[in-house]
Scaffold this active site. Structure first.
Site, PDB file in Angstrom:
ATOM      1  N   LYS A 102     -19.496  -3.705  -1.231  1.00 15.27           N
ATOM      2  CA  LYS A 102     -18.363  -2.997  -1.597  1.00 15.27           C
ATOM      3  C   LYS A 102     -18.518  -1.621  -1.029  1.00 15.27           C
ATOM      4  O   LYS A 102     -19.414  -1.040  -0.636  1.00 15.27           O
ATOM      5  CB  LYS A 102     -18.042  -2.613  -3.176  1.00 15.27           C
ATOM      6  N   GLY A 202       1.166  -8.588 -17.470  1.00 18.99           N
ATOM      7  CA  GLY A 202       1.189  -8.130 -15.846  1.00 18.99           C
ATOM      8  C   GLY A 202       1.614  -9.157 -14.843  1.00 18.99           C
ATOM      9  O   GLY A 202       0.913 -10.369 -14.719  1.00 18.99           O
TER      10      GLY A 202
END
Length: 379
Positions: A102, A202
């Site tokens: 990452k 969501g």
């Protein structure tokens, strides 16, 4: 939407906190951490490679300012460490020949992002010689990946015109749906969703596409979102769908069979778990468990929790396919395997008497251990 909060609490502590995590904590063990700086463009970045046992580390580039952190640089480093480790497990369970990595670019993308900065960052990625493959994350988009790809070939999440797959929400939502079928099969004895009530919290890109599939499957769908326009778009597309104002209304609805969090992370916590009435949690949001121990609370309440990093892995499956010259059908077939992976996790959890998150970790760790030491060319 991906959780944008720092992944490690107390990230503003002493320098030794991060070093302890890196070298001594069970959540550390990272192979390589690169600190990047290009003063002319304002670039400050961290690239964390947790593991390359399965292949080149694959994970997105986050562009975020950490405005609530006393020390944004240390918060970014702590975030990168945790997120990279999570990608190792996600990629292993997705059956990819990739380890976990990452990157975090520190700063407000609205103020700092320029092509020059992205190109400087891309050159740092290129300097790793293929050990790290990047993609989109919070604050970075397809057009940004197109810029970064101008200076290195280890960039995914590009636009179709640049040889990429574009928006990964299609296969992300497809993977969530596959995991939901496996969850229903394990909990109710049948994968059929006809008449099952599903609450989706969501309804952005991924959530909306999930609703499309649920309606087509005959489920009764209830939605909520902090963005009223997102709700309006869903209701306009599907008159059978109903909406409520708050997440708490979904949590406390005794008629729901499945709760699907598809927005921010940390939604399963000491306050919300006691409110939950659905028997299954299966959604696209990242980092749904607010802290260690929540998975045990869910299990004690009889709630089947589908680990988020398995459920939402359709996106990483899509971007990984770009490295072979993207073919949607091939990537979709790979994402369909999320259903069998979820089924395996639930069976292992039941056999071992542990929560599904623990079972998922064990399966991932076994695959990583088996691959460790294997020669895998990166370039």
């Amino acid at each position: 939407m991906t959780d944008v909060r720092p992944a490690v609490e107390g990230a503003s502590g002493t320098e030794a906190d991060v070093l302890t995590t890196l070298f001594h904590s069970e959540h550390g063990g990272h192979e390589q951490v690169v600190l990047c700086q290009d003063r002319p463009t304002g670039l400050r970045a961290v690239i964390a490679i947790h593991s390359t046992a399965l292949g080149p580390a694959l994970g997105g580039t986050r562009f975020f300012a950490y405005p609530d952190a006393a020390d944004p640089e240390r918060a970014a480093l702590a975030d990168a460490l945790k997120l990279a480790r999570g990608m190792t497990y996600k990629n292993a369970l997705a059956g990819l020949e990739h380890g976990g990595g990452k990157a975090v670019i520190i700063g407000d993308p609205e103020k700092l992002k320029t092509d020059e900065l992205l190109l400087a960052y891309g050159r740092f990625v290129a300097s790793l010689g293929g050990r790290y493959v990047t993609a989109c994350d919070v604050g970075t988009y397809v057009q940004d990946m197109d810029v970064i790809a101008r200076v290195n070939r280890w960039t995914t999440g590009r636009s179709p015109s640049s040889g990429g797959a574009g928006d990964s929400s299609v296969l992300t939502s497809y993977g969530v749906f596959q995991a939901m079928l496996a969850s229903a099969e394990h909990r109710f004895g049948s994968p059929e969703l006809v008449g099952r009530a599903v609450g989706v919290a969501g309804v952005g890109k991924v959530g909306h596409l999930l609703v499309d599939q649920l309606v087509e499957a005959g489920a009764r769908v209830v939605v909520t979102d902090v963005n009223p326009e997102a709700v309006r778009r869903v209701l306009a597309a599907h008159p059978s769908v109903t909406a409520v104002d708050t997440v708490d209304e979904l949590l406390t609805d005794p008629t729901l069979d499945i709760y699907a969090p598809c927005a921010l992370g940390g939604v399963l916590n000491d306050r919300t778990v006691p409110l939950l009435r659905a028997g299954i949690v299966c959604g696209a949001a990242n980092n749904q468990l607010a802290h260690p121990g929540v998975e045990k609370d869910l299990a004690e309440r009889g709630v089947l929790y589908a680990p988020d990093y398995v459920v939402n892995s359709g996106g990483v499956i899509q971007v990984a396919d770009e490295l072979n010259g993207f073919e949607f059908a091939r990537a979709k077939a790979k994402a369909a395997g999320i259903r069998s992976t979820a089924r395996e996790i639930f069976q292992r959890a039941e056999a071992d008497g542990v929560p599904p998150v623990v079972a998922a970790d064990r399966i991932a760790e076994a695959r990583i251990a088996q691959a460790r030491g294997t020669d895998r060319p990166f370039a």
